[in-house]
Enzyme design. Structure first.
Site, PDB file in Angstrom:
ATOM      1  CE  LYS A  95     -39.073  -8.494  -4.820  1.00 14.41           C
ATOM      2  NZ  LYS A  95     -40.190  -8.917  -5.708  1.00 14.41           N
ATOM      3  CB  SER A 171     -38.757 -12.479  -6.620  1.00 10.97           C
ATOM      4  OG  SER A 171     -39.655 -11.410  -6.834  1.00 10.97           O
ATOM      5  CB  SER A 195     -42.794 -11.834  -7.008  1.00 11.52           C
ATOM      6  OG  SER A 195     -41.960 -12.715  -7.714  1.00 11.52           O
TER       7      SER A 195
HETATM    8  N1  GLN Z   1     -41.643 -16.544 -10.634  1.00 12.61           N
HETATM    9  C1  GLN Z   1     -41.862 -15.568 -11.669  1.00 12.61           C
HETATM   10  C2  GLN Z   1     -40.590 -15.294 -12.422  1.00 12.61           C
HETATM   11  O1  GLN Z   1     -39.580 -15.866 -12.116  1.00 12.61           O
HETATM   12  C3  GLN Z   1     -42.492 -14.331 -11.098  1.00 12.61           C
HETATM   13  C4  GLN Z   1     -41.555 -13.432 -10.432  1.00 12.61           C
HETATM   14  C5  GLN Z   1     -42.177 -12.136 -10.022  1.00 12.61           C
HETATM   15  O2  GLN Z   1     -43.400 -12.003  -9.875  1.00 12.61           O
HETATM   16  N2  GLN Z   1     -41.327 -11.145  -9.838  1.00 12.61           N
HETATM   17  O3  GLN Z   1     -40.566 -14.531 -13.336  1.00 12.61           O
END
Ligand code: GLN
Length: 529
Positions: A95, A171, A195
């Site tokens: 990532k 994400s 995410s």
């Molecule tokens: N969807 C969540 C957010 O937008 C989690 C994102 C994540 O775990 N990095 O914060």
């Protein structure tokens, strides 16, 4: 079947026993990238191209040269009779939130588009030490702020290999898409509110959010430091377990990393589930959505197909001898998202202060009057919509006059969420669970540019079954459990007490084994058909 479709542990075995070379494993992955990737994400994508909508677009940077050098080094070690490591010759993606020395580390933001870190994140370092081949850096929501990977400043955003009119989730969307389509065998993502697990569920792969502190955060661009957990994405539980064994463990450069010894997770995968107590909770079968018009919380049942998938899985585990414990109360689950909304924004705003155009990343090229204008312009130009929104919200809810009402209250609710789990897992309590079985997500993969993305608050509510584990610090494992009637993958989640990853892997592996010959296991992602 190509080499790139085989499990990671098989590839490593074959490389170590000289059945194939690491370079052959690499070539297979590179051919798959040629076949399905299309163009990687870029800051200046220009107009859409005819085949954009059919391709995966998992990457921001492809590092084929680096992977080639690593493959040759592995092959030399094998030839010399040395141990090339448990992931010898396995192509992996990273990532683009983890530093890899010499490769751009963008966080999918214009702000960091020119940042080339001089060091490598600890878990990535460990992957390389174990013989893995770093194929490149994969796309994500900007700074990991999102649930669909569409908010990346690097476009085209990744698309779901099972149906390219759907998002990958996020994400860690590039991670999930690259693993699902066979561009790589393993990927490392980060899970702050879901995410790793949510994109894993959307793309039909395995995703692990380890216990907080199990994997070092050194070299990971910080989102919400008290919630962030790096974790594996893989195509099967064995591979995820193997990868976690490699990346987990104490790190003097991360004071929150745990000193607890790391089990050899794959070693006892086959223990089975006989006698284990696995809980099911009504609080994980309903969606909580705020109705801002009447200022009240509404509850709604999740989709029947997802509920059925979880119940079917419980039935299969029961056949194997697990005790399914129903009606386990986890009453604070419904506050997970509002609590996350506050805590994650406060920490994000704080972590984003370092990007000021001086030490790192984007600096405005406009004439400025003074240092403050340099900061302002650099930040205005470098950050996209999500970082800006999160800075505003984070500063607001932690401001002196509001912190009692929001931030401090959120910290208290976070403790209550943790206590729900403690009660469920308490070995003296009424439930005495070894694990909890839930859906990973409230829906299957969102449509591309669907209204979810436009309403980022509503999209946030899709994380309600994953975010509680981040609040509590406990581990979670998402595994594929079939498809909905639209052919989209459904993920189910196992949650357990602190440091119970080994147990979760055993349960996941038992489920995988008992469903091995199920019809749905034969399906292949659309981009490969
Ligand atoms: N969807 C969540 C957010 O937008 C989690 C994102 C994540 O775990 N990095 O914060």
């Amino acid at each position: 079947m190509e080499l790139c479709d085989l499990p990671a542990h098989k590839i490593a075995e074959m490389v170590r026993s000289k059945q194939i070379s690491a370079e052959e494993a690499l070539d297979s992955a590179l051919r798959r990238i040629d076949q399905v990737e299309g163009r990687p994400g870029s800051l200046d994508p220009g107009p859409a191209r005819p085949d954009d909508a059919e391709k995966v677009h998992a990457f921001i940077t492809i590092s084929a040269e680096l992977a080639r050098q690593q493959a040759r080094a592995v092959d030399r070690r094998v030839a010399a009779g040395e141990d090339p490591g448990p992931l010898a010759g396995v192509p992996v993606t990273i990532k683009d939130l983890f530093a890899v020395q010499g490769l751009p580390c963008t966080a999918a933001s214009r702000m960091l588009s020119n940042f080339i870190p001089p060091y490598t994140a600890t878990p990535v370092e460990r992957l390389i030490q174990a013989g893995a081949l770093v194929l490149g850096k994969v796309n994500l929501d900007e700074f990991a702020y999102g649930s669909s990977s569409e908010s990346s400043a690097f476009q085209p955003f990744p698309r779901n290999p099972w149906d390219t009119s759907r998002t990958t989730g996020g994400s860690s969307g590039g991670s999930a898409a690259s693993v699902a389509s066979g561009e790589c065998h393993l990927s490392i993502g980060t899970d702050t509110g879901g995410s790793v697990r949510q994109p894993a569920a959307f793309c039909g792969v395995v995703g692990v959010k380890p216990t907080y502190g199990r994997v070092s955060r050194y070299g990971t661009i910080a989102f919400s430091s008290s919630l962030d957990c790096p974790g594996p994405l893989a195509r099967n539980v064995h591979d995820a377990a193997l990868m976690l064994s490699v990346i987990a463990g104490a790190d003097p450069r991360d004071a929150t990393s745990s000193a607890r010894p790391v089990p050899d997770y794959p070693a006892r995968l086959g223990e089975g589930v006989r006698g284990l107590r696995i809980g099911i909770s009504p609080d994980y079968f309903r969606i909580t959505i705020p109705d801002h018009d009447i200022n009240e919380i509404q509850h709604q049942a999740i989709g029947a197909e997802i509920e059925q998938a979880v119940l079917r899985a419980a039935g299969r585990l029961a056949e194997l001898g697990a005790d399914i414990v129903e009606d386990v109360p986890l009453p604070h689950t419904q506050y997970g998202i509002p609590t996350y909304f506050v805590i994650s924004r406060v920490e994000a705003a704080s972590n984003l202060h370092r990007y000021d155009g001086v030490n790192f990343g984007h600096r405005t090229s406009k004439e400025v009057e003074d240092l403050h204008e340099l900061y302002r312009r650099s930040r205005a130009e470098g950050f996209g919509l999500q970082p800006k929104l999160r800075i505003l919200m984070g500063m607001y809810v932690s401001a002196a006059q509001y912190s009692e009402q929001y931030y401090n209250r959120a910290l208290k609710v976070r403790t209550l969420i943790r206590r729900d789990f403690e009660a469920a897992f308490d070995s003296q309590g009424p439930y005495r669970l070894d694990a909890l079985l839930t859906p990973t997500t409230t829906t299957t993969a969102f449509p591309v540019s669907g209204n979810m993305h436009e309403d980022s608050v509503l999209m946030q509510y899709a994380d309600q079954f994953t975010v509680t584990a981040n609040h509590a610090g406990i581990p979670g494992l998402s595994i594929p459990a079939g498809f909905d009637s639209a052919g989209l993958p459904i993920g189910i989640q196992l949650l357990g007490p602190d440091f119970s990853e080994e147990r979760l892997f055993q349960i996941g592996h038992a489920y995988e084994t008992v469903t091995r010959d199920d019809e749905w296991r034969k399906a292949r992602p659309k981009v490969l058909r």
